[in-house]
Design an enzyme around this catalytic site. Sequence first.
Site, PDB file in Angstrom:
ATOM      1  CE  LYS A   1      -1.815   2.979   1.942  1.00  0.00           C
ATOM      2  NZ  LYS A   1      -1.585   4.400   1.558  1.00  0.00           N
TER       3      LYS A   1
ATOM      4  CD  GLU B   1      -2.561   8.963   1.184  1.00  0.00           C
ATOM      5  OE1 GLU B   1      -1.906   7.907   1.273  1.00  0.00           O
ATOM      6  OE2 GLU B   1      -2.910   9.636   2.169  1.00  0.00           O
TER       7      GLU B   1
ATOM      8  N   GLY C   1       1.911   4.855  13.197  1.00  0.00           N
ATOM      9  CA  GLY C   1       2.536   3.630  13.720  1.00  0.00           C
ATOM     10  C   GLY C   1       1.764   3.087  14.915  1.00  0.00           C
TER      11      GLY C   1
ATOM     12  CB  CYS D   1      12.630   9.116   8.992  1.00  0.00           C
ATOM     13  SG  CYS D   1      13.498   7.951   7.943  1.00  0.00           S
TER      14      CYS D   1
ATOM     15  CD  GLU E   1       9.548  13.214  11.804  1.00  0.00           C
ATOM     16  OE1 GLU E   1       8.389  12.799  11.911  1.00  0.00           O
ATOM     17  OE2 GLU E   1      10.493  12.517  11.400  1.00  0.00           O
TER      18      GLU E   1
HETATM   19  O1  TXE Z   1       2.273  10.051   7.366  1.00  0.00           O
HETATM   20  P1  TXE Z   1       1.451   8.724   7.575  1.00  0.00           P
HETATM   21  P2  TXE Z   1       1.843  11.444   6.713  1.00  0.00           P
HETATM   22  C1  TXE Z   1       6.148  11.929   9.406  1.00  0.00           C
HETATM   23  C2  TXE Z   1       6.480  13.383   9.110  1.00  0.00           C
HETATM   24  C3  TXE Z   1       5.236  13.868   8.446  1.00  0.00           C
HETATM   25  C4  TXE Z   1       4.189  13.134   9.243  1.00  0.00           C
HETATM   26  C5  TXE Z   1       2.841  12.972   8.579  1.00  0.00           C
HETATM   27  O2  TXE Z   1       6.688  14.070  10.313  1.00  0.00           O
HETATM   28  O3  TXE Z   1       5.082  15.257   8.570  1.00  0.00           O
HETATM   29  O4  TXE Z   1       4.747  11.859   9.443  1.00  0.00           O
HETATM   30  O5  TXE Z   1       2.989  12.390   7.283  1.00  0.00           O
HETATM   31  C6  TXE Z   1      -0.561   5.274   5.468  1.00  0.00           C
HETATM   32  N1  TXE Z   1      -3.306   2.645   8.912  1.00  0.00           N
HETATM   33  N2  TXE Z   1       6.616  11.016   8.388  1.00  0.00           N
HETATM   34  O6  TXE Z   1       0.518  11.875   7.239  1.00  0.00           O
HETATM   35  O7  TXE Z   1       0.024   9.017   7.817  1.00  0.00           O
HETATM   36  C7  TXE Z   1      -0.518   6.397   4.470  1.00  0.00           C
HETATM   37  O8  TXE Z   1      -1.540   6.243   3.499  1.00  0.00           O
HETATM   38  C8  TXE Z   1      -2.387   2.210   8.024  1.00  0.00           C
HETATM   39  C9  TXE Z   1       7.798  10.258   8.705  1.00  0.00           C
HETATM   40  O9  TXE Z   1       1.956  11.349   5.262  1.00  0.00           O
HETATM   41  O10 TXE Z   1       2.156   7.940   8.609  1.00  0.00           O
HETATM   42  C10 TXE Z   1       0.897   6.229   3.925  1.00  0.00           C
HETATM   43  O11 TXE Z   1       0.938   5.162   2.995  1.00  0.00           O
HETATM   44  N3  TXE Z   1      -1.751   3.028   7.154  1.00  0.00           N
HETATM   45  C11 TXE Z   1       8.131   9.268   7.713  1.00  0.00           C
HETATM   46  C12 TXE Z   1       1.690   5.845   5.168  1.00  0.00           C
HETATM   47  O12 TXE Z   1       0.719   5.333   6.086  1.00  0.00           O
HETATM   48  C13 TXE Z   1      -2.051   4.348   7.215  1.00  0.00           C
HETATM   49  C14 TXE Z   1       7.630   9.318   6.363  1.00  0.00           C
HETATM   50  C15 TXE Z   1       2.442   6.985   5.834  1.00  0.00           C
HETATM   51  O13 TXE Z   1       1.559   8.018   6.142  1.00  0.00           O
HETATM   52  C16 TXE Z   1      -2.997   4.855   8.140  1.00  0.00           C
HETATM   53  C17 TXE Z   1       6.418  10.072   6.202  1.00  0.00           C
HETATM   54  C18 TXE Z   1      -3.629   3.940   9.009  1.00  0.00           C
HETATM   55  N4  TXE Z   1      -4.526   4.325   9.933  1.00  0.00           N
HETATM   56  C19 TXE Z   1       5.970  10.891   7.202  1.00  0.00           C
HETATM   57  N5  TXE Z   1      -3.061   6.196   7.965  1.00  0.00           N
HETATM   58  C20 TXE Z   1       9.382   8.446   7.868  1.00  0.00           C
HETATM   59  N6  TXE Z   1       9.477   7.656   8.945  1.00  0.00           N
HETATM   60  O14 TXE Z   1      10.233   8.491   6.995  1.00  0.00           O
HETATM   61  C21 TXE Z   1      -2.193   6.524   6.980  1.00  0.00           C
HETATM   62  N7  TXE Z   1      -1.585   5.415   6.511  1.00  0.00           N
END
Ligand code: TXE
Length: 523
Positions: A201, A204, A258, A309, A410
């Site tokens: 997945k 998006e 997470g 990250c 962050e």
């Molecule tokens: O992350 P999400 P977002 C951090 C960074 C950023 C913040 C928000 O601080 O500003 O996260 O980013 C999927 N169950 N990082 O909102 O939501 C989502 O569709 C299962 C750190 O974009 O964590 C996408 O595929 N999956 C980081 C993925 O999770 C779900 C990288 C990541 O999105 C879900 C990105 C759910 N309930 C953001 N909700 C790193 N560690 O590198 C969303 N997703």
Amino acid sequence: MALAYTGETRQAHEESDVTTQATSAGTTPRRLGHYIGGQRRESTETIERYAPGNGKLAATVSAGDAADVDAAVGVARRAFDDGDWPRSTGFDRAAVLNRVADLIDANADLLARLDAEEGGKPLRLAMGDIGGAAMLTRYAAGLAVQMHGTTYTNHGPDFTGLVIREPAGVAGLITPWNFPALILCQKLPFALAAGCTVVVKPSELTSSSTLEIARLYAEAGLPAGALNVVTGDGRAGQALAEHAGVDVLSFTGSTATGRKILDASKSNLKKLSLELGGKAANIVFADADLDDAAEGVIFGVFFNNGECCVSAARLLVEDTIADEFLDRLGTAARRLKVGQPLDPSTDVGAMIHGAHLGKVLGHIHAGREQGARVVTGGRRAEGPGLDDGFYVEPTILDGVTPDMTAFTEEIFGPVLSVSRFSGPAEAVELANRVEYGLANSVWSKDIDKVLPVAKQLRSGTVWVNTTIDGPPTMPFGGYKASGFGREMGQAGFEEFTELKSVTIRTGRRSGSFPLGAARVVSG
Ligand code: TXE
């Protein structure tokens, strides 16, 4: 069993998938659907993805739901339980993965353009990601050949113990938007090398390169059904995390998501690996090579727009050199070119979307309000070519103290928060004083200082006199709120495996069990 490589899968897949449209990346909006059992599938609900660099429509993405996820997991389940891939030899799996690596290299330009356009990252860096994706896939091919368990024959002549390493089953992979192809390849080839079947997945916001890489796997001879992709937002991710047909789940994303995945995975207590947020520090001692350190600090925070990250979003600098060092950084930051992601001369591209731009600017504003001094930057970047996108000036905040949000949260943008320390003990204390524990870097020429500091840092990675560096042999993952589990290296491969202990006795058993009185042996 041997997998026959006929190349036949290519045409079937090409006719029905994103890829024929994807070759016009950067000019034509793409229509992205799921890829399940080698077939394209669309949802009625779609998500429109506008390129963050120029506001133009880049892709219309099928918004997968629980039924799409269920279909994909069903296919992956059958491919695992009855299919060829888990039963193929390590050499056969390696052959497919090596072909994929070659195809990734051959399609690097397209893949990099897709990630730069949809993700806002500079094209030059996206090209580096794709080189890394190919390298990871080649490395995983080697692991497929090497996969093995352990044998014990040292418990007496009638005992043989086999510790067998097996594929964990159906793997769910949920990836983020900041390194769409690279993070995919920190997971996917490792899962496949182990013999798992997979449902991905992607974010998006950046789904194209994942679908394109799925096409390359089909072209390389991966049996249909061994790799499936469901596009869509968190609803699809949530359904995948909850699905009882998934045996192991690997996620990269925010700490908040997470935590939701941790809850969702309780459905069947699936194996879980979470790579979450970070707040890394570059720790610069006065006795460092300051030219190297300055370059490292600039790279560490502004690489990938700071949307990384392991971004070294904090600089901890020894007080005796702080002012001079900061002058250098200010000069270097002002020289960086903020520009369109697809412009090869761009150093810092566009934030992922408007809401994120607002969040980054909000953090800078809060830093100011809380008493930090803006050394350079601090505003939305404007000018020719930037007005339709989400750009931030490379920013340095000085005088950041541990009570400020710029120190603890962050920001995920091109913003460096600078704090000063006096001596190694304070440096370690400051570095560890955040909830995250993903990575840190230490700069000093004194090994007697560096090594104890490296050992005391509570993070899964420590770089010494370098930053954001290293080959795929090095495992990667977090301490504390940065998650658990590892990617890459032998440890990353083992996340996609299970160990089975097979205990074998030879010779007569009668009389050897402690409840001998209840013996039922006849004769
Ligand atoms: O992350 P999400 P977002 C951090 C960074 C950023 C913040 C928000 O601080 O500003 O996260 O980013 C999927 N169950 N990082 O909102 O939501 C989502 O569709 C299962 C750190 O974009 O964590 C996408 O595929 N999956 C980081 C993925 O999770 C779900 C990288 C990541 O999105 C879900 C990105 C759910 N309930 C953001 N909700 C790193 N560690 O590198 C969303 N997703």
